[in-house]
Write an enzyme that holds these catalytic residues in place. Structure first.
Site, PDB file in Angstrom:
ATOM      1  N   GLU A   1       3.799  72.803  68.136  1.00 36.91           N
ATOM      2  CA  GLU A   1       5.101  72.625  69.061  1.00 36.91           C
ATOM      3  C   GLU A   1       5.182  73.760  69.761  1.00 36.91           C
ATOM      4  OE1 GLU A   1       8.519  71.943  66.325  1.00 36.91           O
ATOM      5  OE2 GLU A   1       7.031  70.704  65.030  1.00 36.91           O
TER       6      GLU A   1
ATOM      7  N   GLU B   1       8.975  72.665  57.389  1.00 34.91           N
ATOM      8  CA  GLU B   1       9.818  73.611  57.188  1.00 34.91           C
ATOM      9  C   GLU B   1      10.570  73.987  56.025  1.00 34.91           C
ATOM     10  OE1 GLU B   1      12.781  72.958  60.462  1.00 34.91           O
ATOM     11  OE2 GLU B   1      11.109  73.266  61.894  1.00 34.91           O
TER      12      GLU B   1
END
Ligand code: XIL
Length: 320
Positions: free
Chosen positions: A231, A124
């Site tokens: 995810e 991220e």
């Protein structure tokens, strides 16, 4: 038929687990999945909460569980702006932070070199709220815009044979997609050892559509990297919707099954570039989405329900 059998000719099917769910959800994990990821146990703050204190016990227990059951384990994650203890950045200039980064990657990488088959080296790092390309994290502020390059190089030195991933969310959003694409492209051009892109795939029953999914897969794959969906979960709510429900309606359950099916159809179409599709959890009784983005708001984003029974979404991805 199990998930991993159904998809064995295409890609691995994974699940996020934690120290608790390897007991409470053991049967489902062993039956259906051939890859697992630790929910929090391999994050910086879990492994090295203090400069002179390593707490590897929980992650070790999950690594042992994986080995005993013949399941592969993903590494998640070395460098992230979240769940990294404050000591890491304390009083650090560029040189000191780089040495802490290197030390962490070497220590953890070596400890798990026979347990983990790939690593999310950076998580991220790309901004999605403003026009900035890189998130203004402490890693970037202290080291500079090339902090990711160091992380991948340290990881490759330590783990020359382990596929190394850049992992991010909102990865199908066209604006963010292009940022991720250009950063990874630049790293590849600079000879940085990025082997793959992890697409988190936290979606909801309404969006994104498969056109955005396909466009993202094609764009990232054009860089010559491997892809994993790392995810996946399919929320019953749009991100900004804070509605509370006691139970999902029939309609929501069906929309979710449709979404899972559409996505898995595309995953299969592109299986030559996809190595694994991981769900962020096993069953609806244990999902981070029952606390995020709304605390204590129940959600039902996975393939098995609160009682560990197969949901419509499960049947939808098994019957074609
Ligand atoms: C989440 C965990 O599921 C939660 O238990 C924790 O409180 C916060 O992190 N992107 C990631 C994952 O890369 O590590 C996050 O996991 C979910 C979003």
């Amino acid at each position: 038929m199990t998930l991993k059998e159904k998809y064995k000719d295409y890609f691995r099917v994974g699940a996020e687990v934690n120290l608790h769910t390897i007991n409470t959800h053991k049967e489902l994990i062993i039956k259906h999945f051939d890859s697992i990821t630790c929910e929090n146990e391999t994050k910086f703050e879990s492994l090295c909460p203090l400069p002179d204190k390593d707490t590897f016990e929980s992650a070790d227990a999950i690594a042992t569980f994986a080995k005993e059951n013949g399941i592969l384990l993903r590494g998640h994650t070395f460098v992230w702006h979240n769940q990294t203890p404050e000591w890491v950045f304390k009083d650090a200039d560029k040189e000191l932070l780089l040495s802490r980064m290197k030390n962490h990657i070497q220590k953890v990488g070596k400890h798990y070199q026979d347990s983990m088959y790939c690593w999310d080296v950076v998580n991220e790092a790309i901004e999605d709220k403003t026009d900035l390309v890189l998130r203004d994290s402490q890693w970037r502020r202290i080291i500079g815009d090339d902090f990711m390059e160091y992380a991948f190089r340290y990881a490759k030195e330590t783990l020359p044979n382990t596929p190394l991933y850049y992992n991010d969310y909102n990865e199908m959003n066209p604006v963010k997609r292009e940022k991720i694409y250009s950063i990874v492209k630049q790293m590849k051009e600079n000879g940085v050892p990025v082997d793959g892109i992890g697409m988190q795939c936290h979606i909801n029953i309404y969006e994104p559509g498969v056109d955005e999914l396909k466009a993202a897969i094609e764009r990232y794959a054009s860089l010559g990297v491997r892809l994993q969906f790392t995810e996946m979960d399919v929320s019953m709510f749009r991100f900004e919707d804070h509605t509370v429900l006691n139970a999902p309606s029939k309609e929501l359950i069906q929309l979710q099954a449709k979404k899972y099916k559409e996505y898995f159809k595309v995953f299969r179409e592109y299986h030559d570039v996809i190595d694994c599709v991981t769900l962020w959890g096993v069953a609806d009784d244990a999902t981070w989405l029952s606390n995020f983005p709304v605390r204590n708001r129940k959600n039902w984003p996975l393939l098995f329900d609160d009682n560990h029974e197969e949901k419509e979404a499960f049947y939808a991805i098994m019957d074609f």
